[in-house]
Design a protein around this motif. Structure first.
Motif, PDB file in Angstrom:
ATOM      1  N   GLN A 109      12.841 132.888 -10.419  1.00 22.90           N
ATOM      2  CA  GLN A 109      11.592 131.627  -9.610  1.00 22.90           C
ATOM      3  C   GLN A 109      12.804 130.531  -9.601  1.00 22.90           C
ATOM      4  N   LEU A 110      12.667 130.251  -8.265  1.00 21.28           N
ATOM      5  CA  LEU A 110      13.064 128.643  -8.460  1.00 21.28           C
ATOM      6  C   LEU A 110      11.983 127.884  -8.416  1.00 21.28           C
ATOM      7  N   LEU A 111      12.731 126.715  -9.478  1.00 19.29           N
ATOM      8  CA  LEU A 111      11.343 125.748 -10.009  1.00 19.29           C
ATOM      9  C   LEU A 111      11.839 124.782  -8.609  1.00 19.29           C
ATOM     10  N   ASP A 112      13.742 124.207  -8.554  1.00 11.90           N
ATOM     11  CA  ASP A 112      13.461 123.208  -7.736  1.00 11.90           C
ATOM     12  C   ASP A 112      14.308 123.083  -7.050  1.00 11.90           C
ATOM     13  N   HIS A 113      14.780 122.519  -5.703  1.00  8.09           N
ATOM     14  CA  HIS A 113      16.357 122.193  -5.272  1.00  8.09           C
ATOM     15  C   HIS A 113      16.063 121.274  -4.068  1.00  8.09           C
ATOM     16  N   GLY A 114      17.323 120.772  -3.975  1.00  4.85           N
ATOM     17  CA  GLY A 114      17.687 119.110  -3.398  1.00  4.85           C
ATOM     18  C   GLY A 114      18.423 118.543  -3.600  1.00  4.85           C
ATOM     19  N   LYS A 115      18.399 117.758  -3.613  1.00  2.66           N
ATOM     20  CA  LYS A 115      20.335 116.635  -3.719  1.00  2.66           C
ATOM     21  C   LYS A 115      19.951 115.747  -4.362  1.00  2.66           C
ATOM     22  N   GLY A 116      21.057 115.222  -5.436  1.00  2.00           N
ATOM     23  CA  GLY A 116      21.453 114.453  -6.117  1.00  2.00           C
ATOM     24  C   GLY A 116      22.566 113.782  -6.896  1.00  2.00           C
ATOM     25  N   PRO A 117      22.780 112.484  -7.291  1.00  2.00           N
ATOM     26  CA  PRO A 117      23.837 112.158  -8.438  1.00  2.00           C
ATOM     27  C   PRO A 117      24.527 113.364  -8.980  1.00  2.00           C
ATOM     28  N   VAL A 118      26.102 113.596  -9.155  1.00  4.75           N
ATOM     29  CA  VAL A 118      26.421 114.057  -9.714  1.00  4.75           C
ATOM     30  C   VAL A 118      26.102 113.493 -11.087  1.00  4.75           C
ATOM     31  N   PRO A 119      25.509 114.927 -12.327  1.00  8.96           N
ATOM     32  CA  PRO A 119      25.644 114.469 -13.984  1.00  8.96           C
ATOM     33  C   PRO A 119      26.907 114.081 -14.178  1.00  8.96           C
ATOM     34  N   VAL A 120      27.060 113.090 -14.828  1.00  9.23           N
ATOM     35  CA  VAL A 120      28.062 111.673 -15.260  1.00  9.23           C
ATOM     36  C   VAL A 120      29.031 113.608 -16.787  1.00  9.23           C
ATOM     37  N   GLU A 121      28.131 114.737 -17.521  1.00 15.65           N
ATOM     38  CA  GLU A 121      29.102 115.218 -18.032  1.00 15.65           C
ATOM     39  C   GLU A 121      29.647 116.224 -16.855  1.00 15.65           C
ATOM     40  N   LEU A 122      29.153 115.982 -15.772  1.00 15.29           N
ATOM     41  CA  LEU A 122      30.283 117.066 -15.162  1.00 15.29           C
ATOM     42  C   LEU A 122      30.977 116.343 -14.551  1.00 15.29           C
ATOM     43  N   ALA A 123      30.645 115.255 -14.081  1.00 15.99           N
ATOM     44  CA  ALA A 123      31.736 114.384 -12.403  1.00 15.99           C
ATOM     45  C   ALA A 123      32.969 115.146 -12.949  1.00 15.99           C
ATOM     46  N   GLU A 124      33.380 115.509 -13.925  1.00 13.74           N
ATOM     47  CA  GLU A 124      34.821 115.625 -13.904  1.00 13.74           C
ATOM     48  C   GLU A 124      35.306 116.543 -13.473  1.00 13.74           C
ATOM     49  N   TYR A 125      34.919 117.736 -12.770  1.00 18.51           N
ATOM     50  CA  TYR A 125      34.333 119.005 -11.931  1.00 18.51           C
ATOM     51  C   TYR A 125      34.103 118.249 -10.469  1.00 18.51           C
ATOM     52  N   PHE A 126      33.763 117.254 -10.375  1.00 16.36           N
ATOM     53  CA  PHE A 126      33.875 116.702  -8.868  1.00 16.36           C
ATOM     54  C   PHE A 126      34.216 115.564  -8.516  1.00 16.36           C
ATOM     55  N   PRO A 127      35.118 115.033  -8.699  1.00 13.94           N
ATOM     56  CA  PRO A 127      35.326 113.861  -8.624  1.00 13.94           C
ATOM     57  C   PRO A 127      35.613 112.720  -7.224  1.00 13.94           C
ATOM     58  N   ASP A 128      35.712 113.765  -6.376  1.00 15.09           N
ATOM     59  CA  ASP A 128      35.300 113.491  -4.854  1.00 15.09           C
ATOM     60  C   ASP A 128      34.331 113.416  -4.186  1.00 15.09           C
ATOM     61  N   LEU A 129      33.116 113.752  -4.664  1.00 18.33           N
ATOM     62  CA  LEU A 129      31.844 113.555  -4.447  1.00 18.33           C
ATOM     63  C   LEU A 129      30.878 112.856  -5.378  1.00 18.33           C
ATOM     64  N   ASP A 130      29.860 111.794  -5.198  1.00 20.34           N
ATOM     65  CA  ASP A 130      28.861 111.416  -5.308  1.00 20.34           C
ATOM     66  C   ASP A 130      27.707 112.387  -5.352  1.00 20.34           C
ATOM     67  N   GLU A 131      27.693 113.476  -4.740  1.00 19.05           N
ATOM     68  CA  GLU A 131      25.928 113.571  -4.786  1.00 19.05           C
ATOM     69  C   GLU A 131      26.735 115.174  -4.978  1.00 19.05           C
ATOM     70  N   VAL A 132      25.431 116.106  -5.022  1.00 20.36           N
ATOM     71  CA  VAL A 132      25.557 117.344  -5.520  1.00 20.36           C
ATOM     72  C   VAL A 132      24.385 118.340  -4.861  1.00 20.36           C
ATOM     73  N   ALA A 133      24.329 119.631  -4.303  1.00 22.25           N
ATOM     74  CA  ALA A 133      23.421 120.060  -4.202  1.00 22.25           C
ATOM     75  C   ALA A 133      22.627 120.693  -5.223  1.00 22.25           C
ATOM     76  N   THR A 134      21.943 120.686  -5.947  1.00 20.72           N
ATOM     77  CA  THR A 134      20.927 121.152  -7.386  1.00 20.72           C
ATOM     78  C   THR A 134      19.919 122.522  -6.780  1.00 20.72           C
ATOM     79  N   TYR A 135      20.256 123.440  -7.918  1.00 22.32           N
ATOM     80  CA  TYR A 135      19.142 124.491  -8.211  1.00 22.32           C
ATOM     81  C   TYR A 135      18.516 124.962  -9.151  1.00 22.32           C
ATOM     82  N   HIS A 136      17.463 124.853  -9.087  1.00 18.11           N
ATOM     83  CA  HIS A 136      17.433 125.276 -10.871  1.00 18.11           C
ATOM     84  C   HIS A 136      16.032 126.143 -10.877  1.00 18.11           C
ATOM     85  N   ARG A 137      16.391 127.600 -11.358  1.00 20.21           N
ATOM     86  CA  ARG A 137      16.346 128.495 -11.316  1.00 20.21           C
ATOM     87  C   ARG A 137      15.860 128.761 -12.677  1.00 20.21           C
ATOM     88  N   LEU A 138      14.401 130.016 -13.384  1.00 18.20           N
ATOM     89  CA  LEU A 138      13.847 130.637 -14.382  1.00 18.20           C
ATOM     90  C   LEU A 138      14.171 132.097 -14.135  1.00 18.20           C
TER      91      LEU A 138
END
Length: 249
Positions: A109-138
């Motif tokens: 099930q795709l619970l939601d998707h959209g765009k949002g800021p890079v989570p603080v705990e994942l910032a090291e993986y996206f140093p060049d981005l302020d925003e990422v696409a997000t997908y939440h699935r069950l």
């Protein structure tokens, strides 16, 4: 000054050499005796010990440095961190096809998707981005419908623009990135930790609050070393185990 002496291994050409060397050296470091020296041999000496190139050895040492097991000092050498966390999770690598196989075969099930800021705990993986696409699935068992895990993917926006969310109902994210978005995937690094279910995970997976779960982080890289996607997945602890098979040949 006497240097620490790592164990020897027989390398398997089916797996990345730097990964095998880093894990062998990691095991040697964490299994060392208190009286063993903290200084490592030079890159050239270690490369000779493992029978790999200096470039491969340098990549293996960087992995251990990033984990906090060693520190490297210009002109002084490389040293084991005596207070390094011994319980740090081991990272497991597999082929892209193996990862796709692990992710397949579940009702989604795709619970939601959209765009949002890079989570603080994942910032090291996206140093060049302020925003990422997000997908939440069950995801759950196809026969019983019982929920087994919920996943959040954080994807580079230019790749997300090529993804139809409906594709994620039928295919794993790794397969969508590779086969539909055309991502040039070079490697995926997996980290698995034991955690306790928070309120959201408890509700989605239908497990008691603070019950054991497996917390998985999967980081997908392209051939230039850039992170394409980071997946954070919570698995029911009573439905999953992770097995690693070591090939001695």
């Amino acid at each position: 000054m006497t240097s620490f002496a790592p164990d020897s291994i027989v390398l398997n050409r089916k797996l990345p050499l730097w990964y095998q060397v880093s894990q062998s050296l990691r095991a040697s470091i964490l299994g060392r005796s208190p009286q063993d020296p903290l200084r490592l041999p030079t890159e050239e000496q270690l490369a000779g010990h493992y029978k790999v190139s200096v470039l491969t050895m340098r990549q293996a040492l960087k992995e251990l440095e990033d984990e906090g097991l060693i520190t490297r000092h210009r002109r002084r050498g490389t040293f084991i961190e005596p207070d390094a966390l011994r319980g740090a999770p081991v990272r497991l690598l597999g082929s892209v096809d193996a990862i796709v196989a692990q992710q397949s075969g579940m009702a989604t099930q795709l619970l939601d998707h959209g765009k949002g800021p890079v989570p603080v705990e994942l910032a090291e993986y996206f140093p060049d981005l302020d925003e990422v696409a997000t997908y939440h699935r069950l995801r759950g068992d196809e026969k019983t419908g019982e929920p087994t895990n919920h996943a959040r993917n954080y994807v580079r926006p230019e790749l997300a623009a090529l993804i139809d969310p409906d594709d994620l109902l039928r295919r794993p994210m790794t397969k969508v990135l590779r086969d539909i978005a055309g991502a040039d995937i070079s490697r995926i690094t997996d980290t698995v930790e034991a955690r306790l279910a928070d309120p959201e995970t408890s509700r989605l997976l239908q497990v008691p609050l603070l019950s054991p779960i497996l917390h998985y982080t999967g980081v997908t890289y392209d051939t230039e070393g850039r992170v394409l996607d980071t997946a954070v997945i919570h698995y029911r602890g009573d439905r999953f185990s992770f097995t690693v098979t070591l090939d001695a040949t």
